[in-house]
Every structure is written in structure tokens, then in C-alpha cells.
Design an enzyme around this catalytic site. Structure first.
Site, PDB file in Angstrom:
ATOM      1  N   LEU A  86      20.887 -19.396  22.792  1.00  0.00           N
ATOM      2  CA  LEU A  86      20.511 -20.982  22.182  1.00  0.00           C
ATOM      3  C   LEU A  86      21.215 -21.804  23.038  1.00  0.00           C
ATOM      4  O   LEU A  86      22.107 -21.669  23.527  1.00  0.00           O
ATOM      5  CB  LEU A  86      21.219 -21.010  20.796  1.00  0.00           C
ATOM      6  CG  LEU A  86      21.028 -20.073  19.632  1.00  0.00           C
ATOM      7  CD1 LEU A  86      21.720 -20.285  18.351  1.00  0.00           C
ATOM      8  CD2 LEU A  86      19.410 -20.140  19.217  1.00  0.00           C
ATOM      9  N   ASP A  87      20.407 -22.943  23.172  1.00  0.00           N
ATOM     10  CA  ASP A  87      20.860 -24.199  23.793  1.00  0.00           C
ATOM     11  C   ASP A  87      22.172 -24.575  23.169  1.00  0.00           C
ATOM     12  O   ASP A  87      22.634 -24.346  22.018  1.00  0.00           O
ATOM     13  CB  ASP A  87      19.807 -25.351  23.896  1.00  0.00           C
ATOM     14  CG  ASP A  87      18.543 -24.895  24.529  1.00  0.00           C
ATOM     15  OD1 ASP A  87      18.484 -24.152  25.493  1.00  0.00           O
ATOM     16  OD2 ASP A  87      17.376 -25.692  24.178  1.00  0.00           O
ATOM     17  N   ARG A  88      23.102 -25.202  24.047  1.00  0.00           N
ATOM     18  CA  ARG A  88      24.335 -25.658  23.641  1.00  0.00           C
ATOM     19  C   ARG A  88      24.380 -26.564  22.620  1.00  0.00           C
ATOM     20  O   ARG A  88      25.142 -26.434  21.701  1.00  0.00           O
ATOM     21  CB  ARG A  88      24.936 -26.451  25.131  1.00  0.00           C
ATOM     22  CG  ARG A  88      26.444 -26.918  24.468  1.00  0.00           C
ATOM     23  CD  ARG A  88      26.910 -27.377  25.644  1.00  0.00           C
ATOM     24  NE  ARG A  88      28.446 -27.839  25.493  1.00  0.00           N
ATOM     25  CZ  ARG A  88      29.346 -28.294  26.562  1.00  0.00           C
ATOM     26  NH1 ARG A  88      28.743 -28.790  27.486  1.00  0.00           N
ATOM     27  NH2 ARG A  88      30.384 -29.051  26.055  1.00  0.00           N
ATOM     28  N   ARG A 127      11.393 -27.905  22.277  1.00  0.00           N
ATOM     29  CA  ARG A 127      11.687 -29.089  22.422  1.00  0.00           C
ATOM     30  C   ARG A 127      10.572 -29.683  23.349  1.00  0.00           C
ATOM     31  O   ARG A 127       9.961 -30.604  23.258  1.00  0.00           O
ATOM     32  CB  ARG A 127      12.945 -29.238  23.370  1.00  0.00           C
ATOM     33  CG  ARG A 127      14.121 -28.551  22.413  1.00  0.00           C
ATOM     34  CD  ARG A 127      15.449 -28.403  23.524  1.00  0.00           C
ATOM     35  NE  ARG A 127      16.141 -29.502  23.805  1.00  0.00           N
ATOM     36  CZ  ARG A 127      17.173 -29.492  24.498  1.00  0.00           C
ATOM     37  NH1 ARG A 127      17.815 -28.449  24.778  1.00  0.00           N
ATOM     38  NH2 ARG A 127      17.775 -30.768  25.161  1.00  0.00           N
TER      39      ARG A 127
END
Length: 328
Positions: free
Chosen positions: A140-142, A248
Site C-alpha cells: 500500500l502507498d504510505r 490515483r
């Protein structure tokens, strides 16, 4: 001061904890603190050998393989035994001897690197030093919160990777975008390309021309409208493919940037949302949350349906939208 991982070449025999792992990933984990570019240089130059033979980075280790690791020097900063690992305690959604599922908070990277000393995986290994194996199943992205799977057995990792590769898992995210989304259900199929900015930061964009599309990765997201307000829309995003920054970039390309996205979002909006206007419409993170994950248990074959509720800060923001608080 300089430190040496080993003064002489070391030979490690592969057991079940590393069986079927790529040699580059095995070395990255074994040689902590060594830059990846140096590890790949060791492989290209033949200094790393398996069963006395040269191999490339894609070689998958077999049970009983003997891996020669050359002496490697790294810079070591003295650290105390205290504070080596953060004391974050993650909300556990599911756990057994084969699998660990947590609800990752926003703002914590899944692994160390790029100036981050310890991510989720390093913290969990530090909290459970008796666990022989623990690896990320996916990432997962930060700034993305929500469901994160980790495997406690190598065979579980390989089986879950197979399910992801063959598209038999379901991954759903909740996201809030700027703008009024029209379609109740919308399939988005836009190929993606990775690139580096002038500052050397990794970015992704929708492939434009034919040449770009030829080398692009196919990407498919299914968006389902959950609720629309005057200025925002809440969407369920189901990943049909798992490309970097896929949700995104797809949304930004369509003109519906995710609220709080600091890479592809509306930066003016983000700045406005970070200010406390006294009305409660404050958002200081990206509104992207991994809300549901469905897979088959890698050992028992049971169907696992995992869910993570929206974090409080996102829930409060939605509640204030229901109070008809709009952007000026």
C-alpha cells in the site's frame, strides 16, 4: 564509521523459509543497509554464486542451494538498543500460523527505504523476533490506510501471489474525489507508464501516444459511485489489475483527483483542506482506504472476506459533508 557485514565470503544453505524466493530479494533481505544498486552489481559481476555457478537476478532459489555471499562493506551509524523499532501496535484483522492481516494506518510506509528506516514489515519483525518468516503479500502507498496482508510461511506467500497474478482476489478501496461523478458504475481501462521526475521521484502517467502504449502496462479499475455531494464524490474502486498508483492516476487523468493526494491531486484544494476553518472540514491526508479484500486461504482453501472500517478522520470528514459544508 564503516562496518563489515562479513569479513570473508559466507555460504548460506537455503531452507524452506527462502525456497522459491528470487535471489535478488533474498540478498536485499540478507544484506540489510546495502543499496540495491550495489546488490545488483554483485550479481552482474558474478561475486554472488549459487552452487558455485553464476546466476542472474531472476533466479529462484531451490531447497538445499548453497549461496555464496561476498564480503560487503556498509556505513553503520551507532544506535542504542532502544528505539530500533517503533512501538506502533497495528489493529489485527486476521491472524493464524500462515497469514497476518492488519489495518495499516496512513502515514506509515510498508517497508523501509527512501529515507525511511523502518516500515510496517520491519516493525512487525522487531515485535515478533521468534517468527521465522514474515513477508508482504502486497503493498500500500504510505498515505493509504487499510487492509495489508503479510505471509508467515513462504508457501502461503507463493499461493497468495498466484491468486493475485491470476486475478482471483478482490481488492476494494474507498476514495473521495473532487467533482460530481455521474455514472453509477464505470470501467476505466487506461494503460500506465512509469517515469522519473527531474528530481528523481517515481511517477506514473496514462500512456499517451502509440509508442508509449506499446510499452505500457495495461490497467483496469472498476469505479462504483457510493455518494455524491456538491463538490465531492465517494467511490468504491475495485482493482482489476494492481499497477503502481493505479487508482490515483486513473482518477486524476479523468479530472477527479483524490482529495489530499500530494502527487497527482489538486494541490490548491489540498492546501485549503489542511486549514482548520472552524467548520470541521479538515483533511490532512489522502482519502484512499483499502476497505475490503477477498481471497482463498492459502492453506485451508476457505474463503476469506476481510474488511477494514474507515478511519475516524475520514469518517468525520464525510459526516461534515452531510452537513452541507461546501467549498467556497
Amino acid at each position: 564509521m564503516p562496518g563489515i557485514i562479513s569479513e570473508h565470503a559466507v555460504v548460506k544453505q537455503i531452507d524452506e523459509t527462502a525456497e522459491s524466493q528470487r535471489i535478488d530479494n533474498f540478498l536485499i533481505r540478507s544484506l540489510k543497509g546495502i543499496p540495491r544498486r550495489h546488490i545488483y552489481q554483485l550479481l552482474r559481476s558474478g561475486q554472488v554464486r549459487v552452487n558455485s555457478k553464476r546466476i542472474d537476478a531472476s533466479y529462484r532459489l531451490q531447497l538445499g542451494d548453497k549461496v555464496r555471499i561476498p564480503p560487503v562493506i556498509r556505513s553503520v551509524k551507532p544506535v542504542s538498543s532502544q528505539g530500533m523499532y517503533r512501538t506502533d501496535r497495528f489493529n489485527i484483522l486476521y491472524q493464524d500460523d500462515h497469514l497476518l492481516v492488519i489495518d495499516k494506518p496512513a502515514g506509515i510506509a510498508v517497508h523501509g527505504g527512501s529515507g525511511i528506516s523502518h516500515g510496517v514489515i520491519e516493525q512487525l519483525r522487531g515485535q515478533h523476533p521468534d517468527w521465522k518468516f514474515l513477508e508482504l503479500v502486497h503493498r500500500l502507498d504510505r498515505e493509504t490506510s487499510g487492509i495489508l496482508l503479510l505471509a508467515r510461511k513462504r508457501q502461503s506467500l507463493l499461493e497468495l501471489h498466484r491468486q493475485i497474478r491470476e486475478g482471483t482476489v478482490e481488492k476494494h478501496y474507498l476514495t473521495l474525489v473532487r467533482g460530481k461523478w455521474k455514472n453509477s458504475v464505470q470501467n476505466v481501462r487506461l494503460p500506465l507508464n512509469k517515469y522519473l521526475t527531474a528530481a528523481g521521484e517515481r511517477r506514473v502517467a496514462v500512456a499517451a501516444g502509440r509508442n508509449d502504449q506499446d510499452k505500457a502496462q495495461q490497467a483496469h479499475t472498476l469505479f462504483t459511485l457510493q455518494k455524491a455531494w456538491e463538490d465531492f464524490s465517494l467511490l468504491d474502486a475495485e482493482l482489476k489489475t494492481g499497477r503502481t498508483h493505479q487508482i490515483r492516476v486513473h482518477l486524476a487523468h479523468l479530472g477527479f483527483p483524490i482529495a489530499g493526494d500530494d502527487k497527482y491531486g489538486d494541490f490548491g484544494l489540498n492546501k485549503q483542506l489542511q486549514k482548520d476553518d472552524g467548520k470541521g472540514q479538515v483533511l490532512r491526508r489522502m482519502f484512499l482506504h483499502a476497505s475490503a479484500f477477498t481471497c482463498t486461504h492459502p492453506v485451508t482453501g476457505d474463503l476469506l472476506r476481510l474488511e477494514a472500517p474507515l478511519p475516524d478522520e475520514l469518517r468525520v470528514f464525510l459526516r461534515n459533508l452531510d452537513l452541507n459544508i461546501h467549498l467556497p
